[in-house]
Structures are given as structure tokens and as C-alpha cells.
Scaffold this motif. Structure first.
Motif, PDB file in Angstrom:
ATOM      1  N   UNK A   1       0.852  -1.188   0.000  1.00  0.00           N
ATOM      2  CA  UNK A   1       0.000   0.000   0.000  1.00  0.00           C
ATOM      3  C   UNK A   1       0.888   1.238   0.000  1.00  0.00           C
ATOM      4  N   UNK A   2       0.682   2.112  -0.965  1.00  0.00           N
ATOM      5  CA  UNK A   2       1.311   3.426  -0.997  1.00  0.00           C
ATOM      6  C   UNK A   2       0.197   4.450  -0.773  1.00  0.00           C
ATOM      7  N   UNK A   3       0.309   5.204   0.308  1.00  0.00           N
ATOM      8  CA  UNK A   3      -0.757   6.148   0.656  1.00  0.00           C
ATOM      9  C   UNK A   3      -0.192   7.551   0.815  1.00  0.00           C
ATOM     10  N   UNK A   4      -0.739   8.470   0.053  1.00  0.00           N
ATOM     11  CA  UNK A   4      -0.367   9.865   0.152  1.00  0.00           C
ATOM     12  C   UNK A   4      -1.514  10.640   0.791  1.00  0.00           C
ATOM     13  N   UNK A   5      -1.163  11.576   1.653  1.00  0.00           N
ATOM     14  CA  UNK A   5      -2.149  12.416   2.317  1.00  0.00           C
ATOM     15  C   UNK A   5      -1.757  13.874   2.156  1.00  0.00           C
TER      16      UNK A   5
ATOM     17  N   UNK B   1       2.212  17.318   4.482  1.00  0.00           N
ATOM     18  CA  UNK B   1       2.283  16.271   3.461  1.00  0.00           C
ATOM     19  C   UNK B   1       3.012  15.047   3.998  1.00  0.00           C
ATOM     20  N   UNK B   2       2.569  13.871   3.574  1.00  0.00           N
ATOM     21  CA  UNK B   2       3.401  12.690   3.797  1.00  0.00           C
ATOM     22  C   UNK B   2       3.084  11.571   2.821  1.00  0.00           C
ATOM     23  N   UNK B   3       3.985  10.618   2.792  1.00  0.00           N
ATOM     24  CA  UNK B   3       3.857   9.414   1.969  1.00  0.00           C
ATOM     25  C   UNK B   3       4.144   8.219   2.856  1.00  0.00           C
ATOM     26  N   UNK B   4       3.182   7.289   2.942  1.00  0.00           N
ATOM     27  CA  UNK B   4       3.324   6.082   3.758  1.00  0.00           C
ATOM     28  C   UNK B   4       3.486   4.861   2.864  1.00  0.00           C
ATOM     29  N   UNK B   5       4.393   3.977   3.255  1.00  0.00           N
ATOM     30  CA  UNK B   5       4.556   2.680   2.595  1.00  0.00           C
ATOM     31  C   UNK B   5       4.154   1.618   3.593  1.00  0.00           C
ATOM     32  N   UNK B   6       3.172   0.764   3.203  1.00  0.00           N
ATOM     33  CA  UNK B   6       2.604  -0.202   4.138  1.00  0.00           C
ATOM     34  C   UNK B   6       2.515  -1.586   3.500  1.00  0.00           C
TER      35      UNK B   6
ATOM     36  N   UNK C   1       6.759   5.765   7.212  1.00  0.00           N
ATOM     37  CA  UNK C   1       6.576   7.099   6.630  1.00  0.00           C
ATOM     38  C   UNK C   1       7.824   7.493   5.838  1.00  0.00           C
ATOM     39  N   UNK C   2       7.761   7.334   4.513  1.00  0.00           N
ATOM     40  CA  UNK C   2       8.922   7.619   3.667  1.00  0.00           C
ATOM     41  C   UNK C   2       9.212   9.107   3.570  1.00  0.00           C
TER      42      UNK C   2
END
Length: 317
Positions: free
Chosen positions: A78-82, A97-102, A122-123
Motif C-alpha cells: 500500500x502506498x498512501x499519500x495524504x 504532506x506525507x507518503x506512507x509505505x505499508x 513514513x517515507x
């Protein structure tokens, strides 16, 4: 429907190349200037097997249902941007801003029990800050990592509709600087309760953390409760909502809770043999802290399936 899928894919490409979105933990860092409350961004925990060629609309919907099932037994990334709008001093609105790799890595422990392993990395994390003189600034770096371990009974024990699980959850102070993390080792319980129908799914996923060490004098006690609902009309489409309620138990009265509502649309598509789900969701927070509270969020999630590397049962009964 194919044109809509291409539009979703194009939107994913644009968002991926732009600024990364923001998310690490639900409390401000324990050192440095205050930062906004941040959800762990807990999307569906699992993905579905690779479909056969000639996938029908009904089969795409079944894949989508497994993607939405938080205790499914298949593997995914899962790549999730918020992208958050944040309330700043003097009525200004900033952004976070952030980008999560799950990665989602469930393993069959026995024929009746599955262990769902999901780290959250949190990349990229970029948050607004205020210095001692009251000047606005921005800090950027890696955020704190988290890990949740959910032990879930299989359908053999609870039937095909009930979704149950519980286990520990952890946060490690891995942030690259004190302003984008909390600086605390944290541990607590987590649980999943849900119901899976023919064309819908309902679930709640609470996680509670308490600090048990780390630098700084600020103790942490925080709750992240994700509530999720989705309707699946067919052909791999879904209308869904999965916001995170955040509670900072140590904040002053009236500043503890961030309560969001949201609505999004998802679609499972195929790139060759690979099924990938794209989800776009917009959230608004009617209840939030007055300072550095999340006001709104635009969230993009890309969820490809990967082969299951640990197959079979670890402890065959």
C-alpha cells in the motif's frame, strides 16, 4: 468504466510525481515546535490473489472485497499519500504532506488462526512548525515507524461474515529529526471488529499507544480509531469511507479530538496479470484542535497485489 479506470490511473501518476503527502503519528512531536495531529492512515490490511485472464466484473468485485477485508490472508503493498489542510496561528491555513509505505504480510499460523503483519513506514513527512519567536517554518524528513500484529481467527471458527482480530501495536522513534516525529517508544493494544456482506463491509480498527521510553519529557497517550464502510456496486468499483478519529489524551480540554468524515471512490484494474486498486478519498474534520488541527485531507491510495512468499501453514495441526 474503462475510461474511468484510465482517469484514476492518470490521477495516481500525477499525485505520485508531485509532493509527497503527510502522516506519521496522532500527536505533536515531543521536541521542537508543535506539529499537527497525524493519523497512522490505516487502510485495508490485505489484498487479493492475482486474477486469471479474462477477469469478469464480478471477479474484480471479489478482489475489491478482499482488499477491503482487514483480516484477509493475501499479500499486498500500500502506498498512501495524504494532503492535509492545517489550522495555523492567526487564522492561517497551512499544509502538511506525507507518503506512507505499508506492506501487508499475513501468515497462516495454524488452520484456524492467521497472523497479520503490517509495518507502516513514513517515507516522507513534511509538517509546519513555529519557533520560539512565533515564526512559521517547515520541517521535512522520515517519520516514526509503526508495526501492528493482528491475530485473527479464520472462517473455520467464526464463519465467513465476521471479521475479528486483536494484538499489540508499536511505534518506534525512527524520525530523522525531532520535529517530524514524537521521539518516544510506544506500545499498546489494537483490535478489529467488522462484518462482511455480499455488497458491503463495515469495520472498526482502534489502536492505543502509551510511551515507554525515548528522549524528551513529554509522555504520550494517544488513540487512533479507524472506522470504515464500503459499498460494492460491481465491476471492481466501490464507494467507501475510512477516516481516522485521533485522540490525544494528554492535550487540554477541547483540544483532544480530531473527528473526520470522508467519502471516496475506488476501482480495481489490471495491468497485465497484476491487479491494482486505486482509491481517492476526501475528508473533512468538523471537530479538531484550534491550533495545528487537521481541517481537511485529500488522500490517494495505490494498492498493488504481490505474490504470497510464505505459503501454507506454519504449525500444521
Amino acid at each position: 468504466m474503462r475510461s474511468c479506470a484510465r482517469l484514476l490511473a492518470a490521477a495516481a501518476s500525477v499525485a505520485w510525481c508531485g509532493d509527497a503527502f503527510a502522516q506519521t503519528n496522532s500527536l505533536a512531536p515531543s521536541s521542537g515546535s508543535p506539529a499537527p495531529q497525524m493519523a497512522q492512515g490505516l487502510p485495508p490490511l490485505n489484498a487479493a490473489p492475482t486474477p486469471a485472464p479474462g477477469q469478469s466484473g464480478d471477479e474484480l468485485t471479489e478482489i475489491n472485497k478482499k482488499l477491503l477485508n482487514p483480516v484477509s490472508t493475501t499479500w499486498s503493498l500500500i502506498f498512501q499519500q495524504n494532503n492535509y489542510g492545517i489550522t495555523l496561528p492567526e487564522g492561517h491555513v497551512g499544509h502538511q504532506n506525507n507518503l506512507l509505505f505499508q506492506p501487508v504480510l499475513p501468515v497462516a499460523v495454524t488452520n484456524d488462526w492467521n497472523l497479520i503483519n503490517r509495518p507502516v513506514l513514513p517515507l516522507f513527512n513534511s509538517v509546519p512548525t513555529v519557533d520560539a519567536q512565533g515564526n512559521l517554518g517547515r520541517a521535512t524528513g522520515f517519520g516514526d515507524m509503526s508495526l501492528v500484529e493482528i491475530l485473527s481467527p479464520s472462517a473455520n471458527l467464526v464463519g465467513p461474515n465476521w471479521l475479528l482480530g486483536a494484538g499489540p501495536t508499536f511505534i518506534a522513534p525512527t524520525a530523522s529529526n525531532g520535529k517530524v516525529g514524537q521521539g518516544k517508544w510506544q506500545i499498546g493494544p489494537s483490535a478489529i471488529l467488522g462484518y462482511l456482506g455480499d455488497k458491503f463491509i463495515l469495520a472498526v480498527f482502534p489502536q492505543q499507544w502509551w510511551s515507554v521510553g525515548g528522549y524528551g519529557s513529554q509522555n504520550v497517550s494517544q488513540l487512533d480509531l479507524q472506522y470504515a464502510a464500503a459499498y460494492l456496486p460491481g465491476d471492481g468499483w466501490s464507494t467507501e469511507s475510512s477516516p481516522n478519529i485521533l485522540v490525544n489524551w494528554n492535550a487540554t480540554s477541547g483540544e483532544k479530538v480530531t473527528f473526520p468524515v470522508g467519502l471516496g471512490i475506488g476501482k480495481v484494474v489490471k495491468f497485465g496479470p497484476l491487479p491494482v486498486k486505486f482509491t481517492l478519498q476526501v475528508q473533512y474534520m468538523p471537530a479538531r484542535p484550534d491550533l495545528f488541527g487537521q481541517k481537511w485531507n485529500v488522500q490517494l491510495r495505490i494498492n498493488p497485489v504481490i505474490p504470497k512468499l510464505i505459503k501454507g501453514v506454519l504449525f500444521d495441526e
